[in-house]
Motif scaffolding. Structure first.
Motif, mmCIF file in Angstrom:
data_model
loop_
_atom_site.group_PDB
_atom_site.id
_atom_site.type_symbol
_atom_site.label_atom_id
_atom_site.label_comp_id
_atom_site.label_asym_id
_atom_site.label_seq_id
_atom_site.Cartn_x
_atom_site.Cartn_y
_atom_site.Cartn_z
ATOM 1 N N THR A 30 0.697 -1.200 0.081
ATOM 2 C CA THR A 30 0.124 0.007 0.009
ATOM 3 C C THR A 30 0.728 1.366 0.109
ATOM 4 N N GLU A 32 0.529 5.879 -0.997
ATOM 5 C CA GLU A 32 -0.034 6.976 -1.647
ATOM 6 C C GLU A 32 -0.129 6.783 -3.036
ATOM 7 N N THR A 33 -0.948 7.229 -3.780
ATOM 8 C CA THR A 33 -1.089 7.274 -5.444
ATOM 9 C C THR A 33 0.259 8.046 -5.845
ATOM 10 N N ALA A 35 3.434 6.872 -5.445
ATOM 11 C CA ALA A 35 4.576 6.357 -4.607
ATOM 12 C C ALA A 35 5.546 5.523 -5.080
ATOM 13 N N HIS A 491 -5.767 -0.379 -2.504
ATOM 14 C CA HIS A 491 -6.093 0.907 -1.774
ATOM 15 C C HIS A 491 -7.093 0.699 -0.805
ATOM 16 N N SER A 506 6.362 4.361 0.131
ATOM 17 C CA SER A 506 6.375 5.697 0.152
ATOM 18 C C SER A 506 7.389 6.669 -0.543
ATOM 19 N N GLU A 529 -1.364 2.836 8.718
ATOM 20 C CA GLU A 529 -1.492 2.942 7.416
ATOM 21 C C GLU A 529 -2.770 2.849 7.029
ATOM 22 N N ARG A 532 -4.851 5.825 7.655
ATOM 23 C CA ARG A 532 -4.516 6.603 6.557
ATOM 24 C C ARG A 532 -5.406 6.297 5.368
ATOM 25 N N GLY A 536 -7.361 9.474 4.973
ATOM 26 C CA GLY A 536 -6.598 10.350 4.666
ATOM 27 C C GLY A 536 -5.688 10.654 5.302
ATOM 28 N N GLU A 537 -4.908 11.857 5.102
ATOM 29 C CA GLU A 537 -3.707 12.219 5.760
ATOM 30 C C GLU A 537 -3.889 12.698 6.973
#
Length: 554
Positions: A30, A32-33, A35, A491, A506, A529, A532, A536-537
């Motif tokens: 996993t 972020e998009t 990464a 995701h 990351s 994770e 998140r 989200g962040e």
């Protein structure tokens, strides 16, 4: 089981350096998009022999490289290594390496030895099966569908027996085709072969003949000069009307020294040497007196004619007598094959009919068993798809009878209908990327432990799903990973929570350069994770509690 134990990536896009240790069971990746998750898939594709681009090389680097270490490699893969002359490792491991240079070339290695991309591509499908949304998956290729059905029905041995019969049939067919030539062409071929055989046989060619004749001819051509030289040397040795000759002078010198030897022993040694030299010169003189050199114009003319004939034959049939005789033997064999072609053709036709019956019988048996197991295969795939929240999908196997070919007498493909009431059609025309991933997951579940590939990678299998469907996909991935290694890029927190292992991808920026790193997560890291992914962040305490509950429940 074939296990992808370690993946080392160097200068691939935004990944400057990453060493990823992988375990058996269910592993999720996993992050972020953007990464770098897809880059890891590209790296695995590269090491499996797929097409690459120089664009993969990290900006500023001269080359990029990927290494994959597989442990407990199957005997089937080991047999392929033997065929490719790649030595086996004692621990049963396999190291696959590929370097991609900035100019576009690549260098491949297997267990440290140079290899080709085609060699990697031969082994790749037996090591890892990748299913991603943005690829032309094997599910879109009808040729692969039959291998799934044969694996499910455990028909591989029967298929090998059929393929052996089919290869034998094709071999006999090829021989028969050589006999079924035009009669006029056959007659012309016979005339030519007989002419060539007669010409060579009439010449009576002997190995080494040209060299021997050339040497003798040159001797005759120079006979006058040779005779003059012999007479001159004989005069020097034995003397003539103008001189005493070397031989008498040597013997006289030896006798002269021998008289004084009692006073000076060294003179005796010198006298003996002179006497020995005299004996040797006597032998040479005897040889020269036995030599007779005659100039025979008639003999020379015959030699010239013979050498001219041999030269013409070498232009037609080979540059040495041995090659001319080999050509003669080949002509005899060809003529025999043509003249006795009717008998041989009849024998081949009988063998062809016998092998054809065997191949047809095996092909029909294979077809019947495929048809019998296809119903159960479809039933179980639909059952798995219903569990994966695709209850309305129709999944059927289309079998079509065709002339014999390497896979039998069937052409087949999977047909699907995503909407109730719509006719089933080929997958390439119906299924979306997310649906294909779930169909593949269902098939792999049904084939669990039968298709031989132990490492499965699912890239974004969660596309287009959520809630309960996502939970079921995660449960199915975990089930499939019970006796295999399953890697999944996701995701969705529901899927990530069910994994046995979790890798976080990351990226960060240093001195205006982007870097990607991959690190394994423990329980606390996974909780962060998952939170998140859920919210989200800006992670809240509630999201952390939800993530912890999901992990504990999983």
């Amino acid at each position: 089981m074939d296990l992808l134990a370690q993946l080392f990536i160097n200068n691939i896009a935004v990944i400057e350096r990453a060493s990823i240790d992988l375990e058996k069971g269910f592993t999720v990746l996993t992050g972020e998009t953007g990464a770098g998750k897809s880059i890891i898939i590209d790296a695995i594709h590269a090491v499996l022999g797929e097409r690459t681009s120089k664009e993969l090389v990290r900006t500023g680097a001269k080359n990029a490289s990927v290494s994959a270490l597989f442990t407990s490699v199957s005997e089937e893969v080991m047999a392929d290594l033997d065929e490719l002359s790649i030595p086996r490792e004692e621990d049963g491991s396999l190291l696959v390496q590929r370097q991609i240079r900035s100019e576009g070339k690549s260098v491949c290695k297997l267990n440290g030895l140079p290899a080709t991309v085609s060699m990697l591509k031969k082994l790749g499908p037996k090591l890892v099966s990748i299913h991603g949304q943005h690829e032309s998956y094997e599910l879109l290729s009808p040729e692969v569908h039959m291998t799934y059905l044969d694996s499910f029905g455990e028909l591989e041995q029967l298929l090998r027996e059929y393929q052996e019969a089919y290869r034998s049939l094709r071999k006999i067919q090829t021989k028969l085709d050589t006999f079924r030539t035009d009669e006029g062409e056959k007659a012309r071929k016979i005339d030519l072969l007989r002419y060539q055989i007669d010409e060579i046989e009439a010449a009576g060619v002997q190995p080494g003949e040209q060299e021997m004749l050339t040497r003798e001819r040159d001797a005759i051509r120079n006979s006058e000069k040779i005779s003059a030289s012999i007479e001159m040397v004989k005069g020097l040795l034995s003397g003539d009307e103008n001189s005493q000759g070397l031989l008498p002078e040597l013997m006289q010198a030896s006798a002269e020294l021998e008289k004084h030897a009692p006073y000076l022993p060294e003179l005796g040694d010198a006298a003996q040497k002179l006497q020995e030299a005299g004996y040797m010169l006597e032998d040479a003189d005897g040889i020269l007196r036995d030599i007779s050199v005659d100039f025979d114009p008639e003999r020379l003319e015959k030699m010239e004619e013979r050498l001219d004939l041999l030269y013409k034959l070498t232009l037609k049939y080979g540059d040495t007598e041995e090659k001319i005789l080999e050509f003669l033997e080949d002509c005899r064999e060809q003529l025999h094959a043509i003249e006795f072609s009717d008998e041989e053709r009849e024998a081949l036709e009988a063998a062809f009919e016998q092998e054809k019956k065997r191949a047809i019988s095996l092909a029909k048996e294979l077809s019947s068993k495929r048809k019998n197991c296809s119903e159960e295969f479809c039933r179980r795939v639909k059952q798995e798809l219903a569990f994966l929240n695709m209850p309305g999908i129709e999944f059927v196997v289309e079998l079509e009878r065709v002339p014999l070919y390497s896979m039998g007498c069937d052409r087949m493909q999977f047909l699907v209908s995503a909407n109730r009431g719509e006719p089933a059609k080929p997958m390439s025309k119906i299924a979306s990327g997310g649906e294909l991933s779930r169909i593949m997951l269902a098939i792999k579940t049904v084939l669990s432990g039968k298709d031989g590939v132990e490492t499965l990678i699912f890239d974004e299998v969660d596309t287009g799903i959520s809630g309960e469907a996502a939970n079921k996909v995660g449960m199915k991935l975990k089930q499939v990973a019970g006796n295999r290694q399953v890697l999944c890029i996701t995701h969705l927190a529901q899927i990530a929570a069910l994994a046995d292992h979790h890798l976080h991808i990351s990226k960060h920026v240093e001195q205006d350069r982007t870097f990607t790193q991959v690190e394994p997560l423990g329980f606390e890291g996974r909780k962060q994770e998952l939170a998140r992914i859920i919210g989200g962040e800006a992670v809240t305490q509630l999201q952390l509690e939800m993530a912890e509950e999901m992990l504990k429940k999983a």
